[in-house]
Design a protein around this motif. Structure first.
Motif, PDB file in Angstrom:
ATOM      1  N   ILE A   1       1.133  -1.248  -0.044  1.00 57.78           N
ATOM      2  CA  ILE A   1       0.183   0.063   0.035  1.00 57.78           C
ATOM      3  C   ILE A   1       0.718   1.302   0.010  1.00 57.78           C
ATOM      4  CG2 ILE A   1      -1.664   1.156   1.316  1.00 57.78           C
ATOM      5  CD1 ILE A   1      -2.665  -1.311   2.255  1.00 57.78           C
TER       6      ILE A   1
ATOM      7  N   ARG B   1       1.158   4.228  -3.074  1.00 52.24           N
ATOM      8  CA  ARG B   1       0.820   5.432  -2.733  1.00 52.24           C
ATOM      9  C   ARG B   1       1.855   6.513  -3.396  1.00 52.24           C
ATOM     10  NH1 ARG B   1      -3.253   7.409   1.525  1.00 52.24           N
ATOM     11  NH2 ARG B   1      -1.980   8.997   1.069  1.00 52.24           N
TER      12      ARG B   1
ATOM     13  N   ALA C   1       1.803   6.621  -6.950  1.00 51.80           N
ATOM     14  CA  ALA C   1       0.722   7.244  -7.469  1.00 51.80           C
ATOM     15  C   ALA C   1       0.990   8.896  -7.535  1.00 51.80           C
ATOM     16  CB  ALA C   1      -0.394   6.887  -6.818  1.00 51.80           C
ATOM     17  N   ARG C   2       1.772   9.427  -6.746  1.00 54.15           N
ATOM     18  CA  ARG C   2       1.853  10.694  -6.595  1.00 54.15           C
ATOM     19  C   ARG C   2       2.974  11.223  -7.611  1.00 54.15           C
ATOM     20  NH1 ARG C   2       4.572  12.535  -1.025  1.00 54.15           N
ATOM     21  NH2 ARG C   2       3.668  10.660  -0.728  1.00 54.15           N
TER      22      ARG C   2
END
Length: 64
Positions: free
Chosen positions: A24, A28, A31-32
């Protein structure tokens, strides 16, 4: 490399739970977009003044 990258501070997490949290966090981070500016752009100078560094008297016609 004997030390783990992620450590459980409280409780007992199994290897599957640590792997899930790692997945996870990596998702994340991926994805940024790397080139984005921070969400909050603060002031360079504080909006307030410390009273002990202010002169003791301000003239009545002063705007500062």
């Amino acid at each position: 490399m004997d030390t783990p990258d992620i450590r459980v501070e409280k409780g007992h997490a199994g290897p599957e739970e640590v792997a899930a949290i790692t997945a996870i966090l990596l998702a994340r981070a991926a994805a940024r977009p790397a080139g984005t500016a921070p969400a909050h752009r603060g002031r360079v100078k504080a909006g307030w003044r410390r009273l002990e560094r202010e002169p003791g008297f301000r003239a009545p016609h002063s705007w500062r």
